[in-house]
Write a protein that holds these residues in place. Structure first.
Motif, PDB file in Angstrom:
ATOM      1  N   PRO A  48     114.116  13.647  76.337  1.00  0.00           N
ATOM      2  CA  PRO A  48     113.616  14.456  75.210  1.00  0.00           C
ATOM      3  C   PRO A  48     112.790  13.600  74.242  1.00  0.00           C
ATOM      4  N   VAL A  49     111.598  14.034  73.950  1.00  0.00           N
ATOM      5  CA  VAL A  49     110.706  13.354  73.007  1.00  0.00           C
ATOM      6  C   VAL A  49     109.975  14.415  72.196  1.00  0.00           C
ATOM      7  N   PRO A  50     109.506  14.068  70.992  1.00  0.00           N
ATOM      8  CA  PRO A  50     108.691  15.019  70.222  1.00  0.00           C
ATOM      9  C   PRO A  50     107.376  15.288  70.959  1.00  0.00           C
ATOM     10  N   GLN A  51     106.999  16.549  71.015  1.00  0.00           N
ATOM     11  CA  GLN A  51     105.747  16.909  71.667  1.00  0.00           C
ATOM     12  C   GLN A  51     104.565  16.386  70.858  1.00  0.00           C
ATOM     13  N   ARG A  52     103.532  15.955  71.566  1.00  0.00           N
ATOM     14  CA  ARG A  52     102.323  15.446  70.937  1.00  0.00           C
ATOM     15  C   ARG A  52     101.254  16.532  70.972  1.00  0.00           C
ATOM     16  N   ILE A  53     100.709  16.871  69.795  1.00  0.00           N
ATOM     17  CA  ILE A  53      99.665  17.885  69.683  1.00  0.00           C
ATOM     18  C   ILE A  53      98.404  17.178  69.192  1.00  0.00           C
ATOM     19  N   THR A  54      97.368  17.170  69.987  1.00  0.00           N
ATOM     20  CA  THR A  54      96.110  16.503  69.645  1.00  0.00           C
ATOM     21  C   THR A  54      95.133  17.538  69.114  1.00  0.00           C
ATOM     22  N   LEU A  55      94.610  17.284  67.889  1.00  0.00           N
ATOM     23  CA  LEU A  55      93.715  18.224  67.213  1.00  0.00           C
ATOM     24  C   LEU A  55      92.487  17.486  66.703  1.00  0.00           C
ATOM     25  N   SER A  56      91.391  18.186  66.614  1.00  0.00           N
ATOM     26  CA  SER A  56      90.189  17.628  66.006  1.00  0.00           C
ATOM     27  C   SER A  56      90.130  18.047  64.543  1.00  0.00           C
ATOM     28  N   GLY A  57      89.466  17.234  63.719  1.00  0.00           N
ATOM     29  CA  GLY A  57      89.404  17.544  62.298  1.00  0.00           C
ATOM     30  C   GLY A  57      88.330  16.754  61.588  1.00  0.00           C
ATOM     31  N   VAL A  58      88.201  16.997  60.286  1.00  0.00           N
ATOM     32  CA  VAL A  58      87.200  16.330  59.454  1.00  0.00           C
ATOM     33  C   VAL A  58      87.851  15.941  58.141  1.00  0.00           C
ATOM     34  N   ALA A  59      87.466  14.788  57.633  1.00  0.00           N
ATOM     35  CA  ALA A  59      88.012  14.280  56.371  1.00  0.00           C
ATOM     36  C   ALA A  59      87.295  14.929  55.190  1.00  0.00           C
ATOM     37  N   VAL A  60      88.058  15.377  54.209  1.00  0.00           N
ATOM     38  CA  VAL A  60      87.511  15.956  52.977  1.00  0.00           C
ATOM     39  C   VAL A  60      88.250  15.326  51.804  1.00  0.00           C
ATOM     40  N   PRO A  61      87.616  15.215  50.630  1.00  0.00           N
ATOM     41  CA  PRO A  61      88.305  14.619  49.476  1.00  0.00           C
ATOM     42  C   PRO A  61      89.418  15.529  48.984  1.00  0.00           C
ATOM     43  N   ALA A  62      90.487  14.911  48.512  1.00  0.00           N
ATOM     44  CA  ALA A  62      91.611  15.689  47.989  1.00  0.00           C
ATOM     45  C   ALA A  62      91.285  16.270  46.620  1.00  0.00           C
ATOM     46  N   HIS A  63      90.518  15.550  45.807  1.00  0.00           N
ATOM     47  CA  HIS A  63      90.148  16.014  44.469  1.00  0.00           C
ATOM     48  C   HIS A  63      88.661  15.718  44.264  1.00  0.00           C
ATOM     49  N   SER A  64      87.909  16.740  43.916  1.00  0.00           N
ATOM     50  CA  SER A  64      86.475  16.563  43.674  1.00  0.00           C
ATOM     51  C   SER A  64      86.005  17.608  42.678  1.00  0.00           C
ATOM     52  N   VAL A  65      84.908  17.299  41.958  1.00  0.00           N
ATOM     53  CA  VAL A  65      84.313  18.186  40.962  1.00  0.00           C
ATOM     54  C   VAL A  65      82.842  18.351  41.306  1.00  0.00           C
ATOM     55  N   VAL A  66      82.328  19.593  41.172  1.00  0.00           N
ATOM     56  CA  VAL A  66      80.960  19.905  41.565  1.00  0.00           C
ATOM     57  C   VAL A  66      80.139  20.223  40.329  1.00  0.00           C
ATOM     58  N   ALA A  67      78.936  19.678  40.273  1.00  0.00           N
ATOM     59  CA  ALA A  67      77.941  20.047  39.264  1.00  0.00           C
ATOM     60  C   ALA A  67      76.949  20.970  39.944  1.00  0.00           C
ATOM     61  N   ALA A  68      76.940  22.252  39.540  1.00  0.00           N
ATOM     62  CA  ALA A  68      76.111  23.258  40.191  1.00  0.00           C
ATOM     63  C   ALA A  68      74.975  23.682  39.275  1.00  0.00           C
ATOM     64  N   LEU A  69      73.944  24.225  39.858  1.00  0.00           N
ATOM     65  CA  LEU A  69      72.758  24.687  39.142  1.00  0.00           C
ATOM     66  C   LEU A  69      73.036  26.072  38.578  1.00  0.00           C
ATOM     67  N   GLY A  70      72.763  26.264  37.254  1.00  0.00           N
ATOM     68  CA  GLY A  70      73.081  27.528  36.608  1.00  0.00           C
ATOM     69  C   GLY A  70      72.026  28.588  36.762  1.00  0.00           C
ATOM     70  N   THR A  71      70.821  28.212  37.113  1.00  0.00           N
ATOM     71  CA  THR A  71      69.738  29.185  37.239  1.00  0.00           C
ATOM     72  C   THR A  71      68.740  28.681  38.267  1.00  0.00           C
ATOM     73  N   ASP A  72      67.854  29.567  38.668  1.00  0.00           N
ATOM     74  CA  ASP A  72      66.810  29.151  39.601  1.00  0.00           C
ATOM     75  C   ASP A  72      65.913  28.129  38.906  1.00  0.00           C
ATOM     76  N   ALA A  73      65.662  26.998  39.571  1.00  0.00           N
ATOM     77  CA  ALA A  73      64.898  25.926  38.928  1.00  0.00           C
ATOM     78  C   ALA A  73      64.248  25.050  39.979  1.00  0.00           C
ATOM     79  N   THR A  74      63.363  24.166  39.505  1.00  0.00           N
ATOM     80  CA  THR A  74      62.645  23.222  40.357  1.00  0.00           C
ATOM     81  C   THR A  74      63.088  21.812  40.009  1.00  0.00           C
ATOM     82  N   LEU A  75      63.366  21.002  41.016  1.00  0.00           N
ATOM     83  CA  LEU A  75      63.853  19.648  40.798  1.00  0.00           C
ATOM     84  C   LEU A  75      62.712  18.753  40.313  1.00  0.00           C
ATOM     85  N   GLU A  76      62.942  18.068  39.177  1.00  0.00           N
ATOM     86  CA  GLU A  76      61.976  17.107  38.645  1.00  0.00           C
ATOM     87  C   GLU A  76      62.365  15.674  38.971  1.00  0.00           C
ATOM     88  N   ALA A  77      63.676  15.371  38.958  1.00  0.00           N
ATOM     89  CA  ALA A  77      64.118  13.999  39.232  1.00  0.00           C
ATOM     90  C   ALA A  77      65.585  14.035  39.641  1.00  0.00           C
TER      91      ALA A  77
END
Length: 499
Positions: A248-277
């Protein structure tokens, strides 16, 4: 006759039957006259049988005095014995038939010795096979008493000699008059027991051990020292494999995945605009309030100018109404001016928000590329994502078969592409949930795991694999889990069986 006497077996029609010819060395042939023509499918086996019988008759016609030709005669007989007779049991039966047909013996048993004890034993007919235990006991007594070579059925002599007693008992049960032993000439060779054979044996009977060694060579004791150990080794290996698969042994389950940050903050655009810099890039360390990007909006600037113009116009209109002592018009124009000033203030606030700053202190993990200056972006677009610490999660993609085996709190290890020199321990935080892709509409099962002991080398978006521990079952069930599930579904779908 000229057509029949060839270097290989031949068959010709003759009258209402057929003649078979079999070449025999040296320069002789054996002819077989058949009263009828056999079918085409029976001809090949019949021709092979004729070759074997011809070789046996030729061998039986000689004697031990023809020693110079014995090897050639045995080689010719061996060459004519076909593949089905090359196993020991059929070969002994075939040779026993030849002895009975030629009157050289009434039965045959071939044996091997392991030291002074009998090893394997093959008999020419079922009558002898029924007395195999008696023959083994007789061989054991005969080997211990100096290996005699011939016994007659003599009840008087049996009282003094146990070996003679055993031989007389066997001969009485078989209805034979004599028993001749041909002991192996050397270790690793065959021996033979001939019943009712002349003294000394003649023809084929005299060469039986040599013929058996020619057809089925026994391995000499020094040729393969490992051979005696392969059976115990195979048994030990089989036992070890069984223990390994059933442990008897613990079953092994192999899965694919992707790393994501546990805590993050986003700065989003508030209106339609054109990037200057674009003032930062991925990987930069930023502090809260630090400028990260500057946008412009032509429509907001035009609306602000229009509202500013409206403020001036309404101010002038209010002054003109004051000069005419029209206080109602003055109040109306002042109200309009205040509304225009409020709209202008809102437009200025929205324009100020086009100069984005970092929402928190941390590392930039995603940002708009700097080579997109001048491109337009819609409201709600993520401009910069800042990771506030070094903690990471791993979003795992599960198959339907593995979903029920993965439970909250399960632990395992993860390996990421590009970081194959390190394993990261992971722990399941959430049970599997069904997620729908808003763009394609595809559905998939996902589970979130916490990456323990994360370091600075981990990056958001790294893909890899995680091996999670499931329930404890015999190892073979874990190795064959997918096959078992497929068999269960198939049996239920097509046969209505459930197990």
């Amino acid at each position: 006759m000229a057509d029949l006497l060839q270097d290989r077996p031949a068959a010709r029609r003759f009258g209402g039957g057929m003649v078979l010819s079999v070449p025999l060395p040296p320069g002789r042939w054996c002819l077989w006259l058949l009263p009828a023509v056999p079918s085409l499918t029976d001809l090949a086996p019949l021709l092979g049988r004729a070759q074997a019988l011809s070789a046996g008759l030729a061998a039986a016609g000689g004697s031990r005095k023809t020693a110079p030709d014995a090897a050639a005669r045995l080689a010719g007989l061996a060459a004519r014995l076909k593949a089905p007779l090359k196993r020991p049991e059929p070969l002994v039966q075939f040779l026993g038939e030849q002895l009975v047909e030629t009157g050289q013996a009434s039965g045959l048993a071939v044996f091997t010795l392991k030291g002074a004890k009998p090893g394997k034993l093959w008999s020419s007919d079922a009558r002898l096979r029924r007395h195999a235990d008696l023959l083994r006991g007789f061989l054991r007594l005969a080997a211990a008493s100096g290996m005699p070579k011939r016994f007659e059925r003599d009840p008087a002599a049996a009282e003094a000699d146990p070996t003679q007693l055993e031989a007389s008992l066997i001969l009485e049960r078989l209805g034979a008059a004599s028993l001749t032993l041909q002991w192996p000439a050397a270790p690793g060779a065959y021996g033979a027991i001939l019943f009712d054979a002349p003294e000394p044996p003649e023809g084929l009977a005299a060469d039986l051990p040599a013929l058996m060694q020619l057809m089925r060579p026994l391995r000499q004791a020094g040729e393969a020292p490992v051979a005696r150990w392969w059976r115990p080794a195979a048994a030990v290996a089989g036992l070890a494999l069984a223990v390994f698969l059933l442990w008897p042994v613990p079953q092994r389950i192999t899965l694919s995945g992707v790393a994501v940050p546990a805590h993050s903050v986003v700065a989003a655009l508030g209106t339609d605009a054109t990037l200057e810099a674009m003032l930062v890039r991925v990987g930069d360390q930023v502090t809260e309030g630090q400028p990260v990007a500057r946008f412009r909006s032509q429509s907001l600037s035009e609306q602000l100018a229009q509202e500013q113009l409206t403020v001036v116009v309404e101010e002038l209109n209010a002054q003109a109404a004051m000069a005419e002592n029209d206080y109602g018009a003055v109040q109306l124009h002042q109200s309009r001016r205040q509304i225009a000033e409020a709209r202008a203030a809102e437009l200025r606030r929205r324009l100020e928000k086009l100069f984005l700053t970092a929402p928190a202190t941390g590392r930039v993990i995603s940002a708009i590329a700097q080579n997109t200056i001048g491109a337009g972006f819609t409201a709600g677009r993520d401009v910069v994502t800042v990771q506030t610490d070094h903690d990471f999660l791993m979003v795992l993609t599960l198959s339907r078969v593995d979903a029920r085996r993965l439970v909250e709190g399960a632990k395992g290890e993860a390996l990421f592409r590009g970081l194959t020199d390190a394993d990261y321990p992971v722990e399941i935080l959430t049970p599997p949930v069904l997620v729908r892709d808003p763009q394609s509409g595809d559905e998939r099962l996902e589970a979130t795991a916490r990456i323990l002991d994360a370091d600075d080398r981990l990056m958001a978006g790294l893909t890899g694999y995680a091996r999670m521990q499931g329930e404890t079952t015999p190892r073979i069930l874990g190795l064959t889990h997918y096959l078992i599930e497929y068999a269960r579904i198939t049996a239920w779908t097509y046969l209505g069986l459930r197990w």
